[in-house]
Write a protein that holds these residues in place. Structure first.
Motif, PDB file in Angstrom:
ATOM      1  N   PHE A 297       0.834  -1.207   0.000  1.00 35.19           N
ATOM      2  CA  PHE A 297       0.000   0.000   0.000  1.00 35.19           C
ATOM      3  C   PHE A 297       0.866   1.253   0.000  1.00 35.19           C
ATOM      4  N   MET A 298       1.928   1.250   0.821  1.00 31.19           N
ATOM      5  CA  MET A 298       2.819   2.411   0.883  1.00 31.19           C
ATOM      6  C   MET A 298       3.485   2.672  -0.464  1.00 31.19           C
ATOM      7  N   LEU A 299       3.956   1.623  -1.129  1.00 34.27           N
ATOM      8  CA  LEU A 299       4.613   1.802  -2.425  1.00 34.27           C
ATOM      9  C   LEU A 299       3.620   2.308  -3.474  1.00 34.27           C
TER      10      LEU A 299
ATOM     11  N   ILE B  46       4.856  10.211   3.604  1.00 31.16           N
ATOM     12  CA  ILE B  46       5.221  10.959   2.396  1.00 31.16           C
ATOM     13  C   ILE B  46       4.289  10.580   1.247  1.00 31.16           C
ATOM     14  N   GLY B  47       4.026   9.277   1.082  1.00 27.51           N
ATOM     15  CA  GLY B  47       3.144   8.832   0.015  1.00 27.51           C
ATOM     16  C   GLY B  47       1.726   9.337   0.167  1.00 27.51           C
ATOM     17  N   LEU B  48       1.208   9.346   1.394  1.00 31.11           N
ATOM     18  CA  LEU B  48      -0.136   9.867   1.624  1.00 31.11           C
ATOM     19  C   LEU B  48      -0.214  11.350   1.305  1.00 31.11           C
ATOM     20  N   ARG B  49       0.817  12.092   1.674  1.00 30.80           N
ATOM     21  CA  ARG B  49       0.864  13.517   1.358  1.00 30.80           C
ATOM     22  C   ARG B  49       0.824  13.739  -0.149  1.00 30.80           C
ATOM     23  N   LEU B  50       1.608  12.964  -0.882  1.00 30.21           N
ATOM     24  CA  LEU B  50       1.638  13.098  -2.333  1.00 30.21           C
ATOM     25  C   LEU B  50       0.299  12.696  -2.956  1.00 30.21           C
ATOM     26  N   THR B  51      -0.294  11.622  -2.443  1.00 27.63           N
ATOM     27  CA  THR B  51      -1.560  11.150  -3.000  1.00 27.63           C
ATOM     28  C   THR B  51      -2.695  12.143  -2.759  1.00 27.63           C
TER      29      THR B  51
END
Length: 278
Positions: free
Chosen positions: A187-189, A267-272
């Motif tokens: 999920f993170m990737l 970081i990924g959630l912020r970008l998404t």
């Protein structure tokens, strides 16, 4: 020929009042409930061609693994843990691909444009995907243990030996936690790369390449041999399959999880949540 301009009749005060009252009483659509978003995201995980064949491959491999243990294993190897491990290994490899695709495919196929138009709250959509990822990890391991129990009963009955049940409740909970960590890595990737090919390659690098490098360092570097578990999430999470998890092992698992999972996930959630779908 002549033309005549007819001025519109001025609206009466009563008409203005009725129009204003209509605007004030216009129904506001109710927010989409989270349960409905969950059901839609669950269908999107498995209704696609890739999702269907990933799930089908898990069932096929579970049957093959069970049959292989019954046919090729010695009588003393017909244990519950052997069947559960043989079924759980392909699940641990394939299921994270579903969690990767649940996020990244929305961006690769640009269906996120439709998803975020129908549900403007991106946090609700991503939260539903994350909740389903965790639930899928728990359900999949419960299914693996259930199929393993059937295989254990069948195999020992064919061999004519007593069935051995060597997985305690504590070990079961630790195995479920290990599976959830693997699912959340996928999920993170997916949130970090938002591209299916890049996220899948990233997962196989994490699951196959990095452990190989770590094992090589163990053989040649004394410092890594003594402290590598603090930095290697694969190393730290593998201990969850044993019954000797000490306080230090739990601390190492927490440190490695924060380094490889929690920080990249934030970081990924912020970008998404902020990135534009292109």
């Amino acid at each position: 020929m002549t033309t005549t301009t007819v001025a519109p009749e001025p609206a009466s005060p009563a008409g203005h009042q009725q129009e204003a009252a209509h605007r004030r009483t216009r129904a506001v659509p109710a927010p989409i409930p989270f349960t409905r978003v969950l059901s839609v995201e669950l269908r999107k995980m498995f209704d696609t061609r890739s999702g269907f064949w990933l799930v089908a491959s898990i069932g096929i491999l579970a049957v093959i693994a069970t049959a292989a243990i019954i046919v090729f294993s010695a009588d003393d190897g017909l244990t519950y843990s052997m069947f559960a491990t043989a079924i759980g290994i392909p699940m641990a490899v394939i299921l994270p691909m579903i969690s990767v695709l649940s996020v990244s495919s929305e961006w690769s196929s640009r269906t996120a444009l439709t998803t975020f138009t129908l549900v403007p709250s991106r946090g609700k959509v991503i939260g539903a995907k994350a909740a389903l990822t965790v639930a899928l990890g728990v359900v999949s391991m419960a299914a693996a243990l259930g199929i393993g129990a059937l295989g254990n009963l069948l195999g020992t009955a064919i061999a004519g030996v007593d069935a051995g049940w060597d997985i305690s409740a504590v070990i079961f909970a630790q195995i479920v936690l290990a599976q959830i960590i693997g699912m959340l890595m996928g999920f993170m990737l997916g949130t970090l790369f938002r591209s299916s090919p890049a996220a899948i390659v990233g997962y196989f690098v994490y699951a196959l390449v990095l452990p190989t490098i770590s094992n090589a360092l163990v053989m040649v570097n004394e410092w890594w041999r003594d402290h590598g578990a603090w930095l290697d999430l694969n190393w730290a999470s593998t201990r969850l399959f044993d019954d000797d998890m000490t306080r230090e092992a739990w601390a190492q698992l927490g440190t490695a999880t924060a380094l490889w999972l929690l920080i990249p996930l934030l970081i990924g959630l912020r970008l998404t949540l902020k990135s534009e779908v292109k």
